[in-house]
Write a protein that holds these residues in place. Structure first.
Motif, PDB file in Angstrom:
ATOM      1  N   MET A   1     -54.733  21.820 -15.409  1.00  0.00           N
ATOM      2  CA  MET A   1     -53.735  20.620 -14.798  1.00  0.00           C
ATOM      3  C   MET A   1     -54.611  19.170 -15.153  1.00  0.00           C
ATOM      4  N   THR A   2     -54.333  18.388 -15.572  1.00  0.00           N
ATOM      5  CA  THR A   2     -54.694  17.068 -15.966  1.00  0.00           C
ATOM      6  C   THR A   2     -55.329  16.508 -14.621  1.00  0.00           C
ATOM      7  N   SER A   3     -56.645  16.010 -14.872  1.00  0.00           N
ATOM      8  CA  SER A   3     -57.080  15.307 -13.558  1.00  0.00           C
ATOM      9  C   SER A   3     -56.472  13.816 -13.484  1.00  0.00           C
ATOM     10  N   PRO A   4     -56.267  13.501 -12.232  1.00  0.00           N
ATOM     11  CA  PRO A   4     -55.503  12.087 -11.975  1.00  0.00           C
ATOM     12  C   PRO A   4     -56.417  10.844 -12.430  1.00  0.00           C
ATOM     13  N   VAL A   5     -55.859  10.047 -12.710  1.00  0.00           N
ATOM     14  CA  VAL A   5     -56.392   8.615 -12.939  1.00  0.00           C
ATOM     15  C   VAL A   5     -56.988   8.335 -11.788  1.00  0.00           C
ATOM     16  N   LEU A   6     -58.501   7.835 -11.885  1.00  0.00           N
ATOM     17  CA  LEU A   6     -59.229   7.308 -10.778  1.00  0.00           C
ATOM     18  C   LEU A   6     -58.556   5.807 -10.298  1.00  0.00           C
ATOM     19  N   ALA A   7     -58.431   5.564  -8.862  1.00  0.00           N
ATOM     20  CA  ALA A   7     -57.893   4.522  -8.617  1.00  0.00           C
ATOM     21  C   ALA A   7     -58.947   3.323  -8.692  1.00  0.00           C
ATOM     22  N   ARG A   8     -58.637   2.140  -9.029  1.00  0.00           N
ATOM     23  CA  ARG A   8     -59.743   1.039  -9.150  1.00  0.00           C
ATOM     24  C   ARG A   8     -60.178   0.800  -7.788  1.00  0.00           C
ATOM     25  N   LYS A   9     -61.509   0.455  -7.685  1.00  0.00           N
ATOM     26  CA  LYS A   9     -62.075   0.208  -6.200  1.00  0.00           C
ATOM     27  C   LYS A   9     -62.399  -1.377  -6.419  1.00  0.00           C
ATOM     28  N   GLY A  10     -62.574  -2.133  -5.089  1.00  0.00           N
ATOM     29  CA  GLY A  10     -63.176  -3.409  -5.400  1.00  0.00           C
ATOM     30  C   GLY A  10     -62.384  -4.546  -5.781  1.00  0.00           C
ATOM     31  N   ARG A  11     -62.848  -5.777  -5.364  1.00  0.00           N
ATOM     32  CA  ARG A  11     -61.982  -6.875  -5.606  1.00  0.00           C
ATOM     33  C   ARG A  11     -62.738  -7.857  -6.759  1.00  0.00           C
ATOM     34  N   HIS A  12     -63.587  -7.363  -7.528  1.00  0.00           N
ATOM     35  CA  HIS A  12     -64.313  -8.194  -8.409  1.00  0.00           C
ATOM     36  C   HIS A  12     -63.350  -8.667  -9.668  1.00  0.00           C
ATOM     37  N   ARG A  13     -62.266  -8.116  -9.625  1.00  0.00           N
ATOM     38  CA  ARG A  13     -61.325  -8.388 -10.579  1.00  0.00           C
ATOM     39  C   ARG A  13     -60.013  -9.120  -9.843  1.00  0.00           C
ATOM     40  N   GLN A  14     -59.981  -9.335  -8.819  1.00  0.00           N
ATOM     41  CA  GLN A  14     -58.760  -9.648  -8.001  1.00  0.00           C
ATOM     42  C   GLN A  14     -58.400 -11.248  -8.267  1.00  0.00           C
ATOM     43  N   ARG A  15     -57.141 -11.393  -8.585  1.00  0.00           N
ATOM     44  CA  ARG A  15     -56.366 -12.862  -8.814  1.00  0.00           C
ATOM     45  C   ARG A  15     -56.112 -13.460  -7.553  1.00  0.00           C
ATOM     46  N   TYR A  16     -56.424 -14.562  -7.326  1.00  0.00           N
ATOM     47  CA  TYR A  16     -55.953 -15.574  -6.358  1.00  0.00           C
ATOM     48  C   TYR A  16     -54.997 -16.519  -6.823  1.00  0.00           C
ATOM     49  N   ASP A  17     -54.276 -17.312  -6.120  1.00  0.00           N
ATOM     50  CA  ASP A  17     -53.377 -18.371  -6.797  1.00  0.00           C
ATOM     51  C   ASP A  17     -54.298 -19.604  -6.303  1.00  0.00           C
ATOM     52  N   HIS A  18     -53.593 -20.850  -6.584  1.00  0.00           N
ATOM     53  CA  HIS A  18     -54.150 -22.368  -6.102  1.00  0.00           C
ATOM     54  C   HIS A  18     -54.303 -22.567  -4.804  1.00  0.00           C
ATOM     55  N   GLU A  19     -53.681 -21.908  -3.880  1.00  0.00           N
ATOM     56  CA  GLU A  19     -53.894 -21.688  -2.340  1.00  0.00           C
ATOM     57  C   GLU A  19     -54.846 -20.651  -1.905  1.00  0.00           C
ATOM     58  N   ASN A  20     -55.654 -20.047  -2.655  1.00  0.00           N
ATOM     59  CA  ASN A  20     -56.476 -19.060  -2.442  1.00  0.00           C
ATOM     60  C   ASN A  20     -55.795 -17.845  -1.813  1.00  0.00           C
ATOM     61  N   TYR A  21     -54.578 -17.716  -1.897  1.00  0.00           N
ATOM     62  CA  TYR A  21     -53.939 -16.385  -1.465  1.00  0.00           C
ATOM     63  C   TYR A  21     -54.341 -15.298  -2.274  1.00  0.00           C
ATOM     64  N   ARG A  22     -54.710 -14.024  -1.943  1.00  0.00           N
ATOM     65  CA  ARG A  22     -54.894 -12.854  -2.692  1.00  0.00           C
ATOM     66  C   ARG A  22     -53.616 -12.523  -3.448  1.00  0.00           C
ATOM     67  N   LEU A  23     -53.520 -12.249  -4.709  1.00  0.00           N
ATOM     68  CA  LEU A  23     -52.064 -12.026  -5.157  1.00  0.00           C
ATOM     69  C   LEU A  23     -51.785 -10.375  -5.207  1.00  0.00           C
ATOM     70  N   VAL A  24     -50.737  -9.963  -5.036  1.00  0.00           N
ATOM     71  CA  VAL A  24     -50.519  -8.412  -4.978  1.00  0.00           C
ATOM     72  C   VAL A  24     -49.226  -8.296  -5.529  1.00  0.00           C
ATOM     73  N   ALA A  25     -48.996  -6.900  -6.041  1.00  0.00           N
ATOM     74  CA  ALA A  25     -47.726  -6.439  -6.792  1.00  0.00           C
ATOM     75  C   ALA A  25     -47.431  -5.210  -6.346  1.00  0.00           C
ATOM     76  N   GLY A  26     -46.184  -5.098  -5.848  1.00  0.00           N
ATOM     77  CA  GLY A  26     -45.537  -3.971  -5.553  1.00  0.00           C
ATOM     78  C   GLY A  26     -44.285  -3.553  -6.172  1.00  0.00           C
ATOM     79  N   CYS A  27     -43.730  -2.222  -5.964  1.00  0.00           N
ATOM     80  CA  CYS A  27     -42.492  -1.950  -6.488  1.00  0.00           C
ATOM     81  C   CYS A  27     -41.540  -1.174  -5.561  1.00  0.00           C
ATOM     82  N   ILE A  28     -40.225  -1.132  -5.891  1.00  0.00           N
ATOM     83  CA  ILE A  28     -39.631  -0.041  -5.042  1.00  0.00           C
ATOM     84  C   ILE A  28     -39.166   1.032  -6.191  1.00  0.00           C
TER      85      ILE A  28
END
Length: 214
Positions: A1-28
């Protein structure tokens, strides 16, 4: 069985917009069952559980500065639900989320802003990075409304059904760019045809932001 891809940790690469909101993405995540005529009868969406909760959510998480928003949504689906698929680049909407611990704090730094996309699932892995925290469950799309943890999820489902049935939906910006300054500015209308849906849709700009707990 192939090992699962490790989840990213931490927020050192996190995007923020000009209002300083942390930006997230999701899906259905969704699939269409065979042998039924009605789109509603054929349509199932994938939801995930979280520890110590009976209701369900859709995969979502931080958008980082080395990826497009679509890549972020697909990565979160892989990490949280162990699925791969074809993402539709038409946003189902934009929402502002506040955590329970900061719901009384109106500062943008205490909230995140996110967009949600439709993802046609093509592959389900046997194991995935966050399997110990999230189990997955396929449900008929109309049953999903009663399982949603938050109102914004039901609003996203409304837009999702509009998209698949060929109706107009609303987006706030073209998120294809990946600016290195971690700032995102709304741009123009989008009109596009994607193989994961069945029609061409005119997408006007403007959408109401919904405040929700995340």
């Amino acid at each position: 069985m192939t090992s699962p891809v490790l989840a990213r940790k931490g927020r050192h690469r996190q995007r923020y917009d000009h209002e300083n909101y942390r930006l997230v993405a999701g899906c259905i995540p969704y699939k269409l069952k065979e042998g039924m005529c009605s789109l509603i009868d054929r349509l199932e969406v994938l939801m995930i559980s979280t520890p110590n909760r009976h209701d369900l959510v859709f995969p979502k998480g931080g958008w980082e500065n080395d990826e497009t928003i679509y890549e972020a949504a697909c990565r979160e689906a892989l990490e949280e639900a162990g699925i791969k698929g074809i993402i539709d680049k038409r946003s189902l909407g934009e929402w502002v989320f506040r955590s329970k611990s900061s719901e009384m704090n109106c500062s943008p730094t205490s909230a995140c802003k996110g967009q949600v996309f439709a993802l046609e699932v093509t592959d389900e892995l046997d194991s995935w990075a966050e399997q110990s925290s999230h189990t997955r469950r396929w449900v008929p799309v109309m049953d999903a409304y009663g399982l949603c943890r938050y109102d914004w999820m039901r609003e996203a489902l409304d837009s999702f059904l509009d998209l698949l049935s060929g109706q107009k939906i609303t987006v706030t910006s073209d998120a294809t760019a990946a600016p290195t300054n971690q700032d995102v500015t709304p741009t123009q209308d989008l009109t596009t045809t994607d193989r994961s849906t069945m029609c061409m849709i005119q997408l006007p700009t403007s959408t109401e932001r919904a405040i929700a707990l995340c």
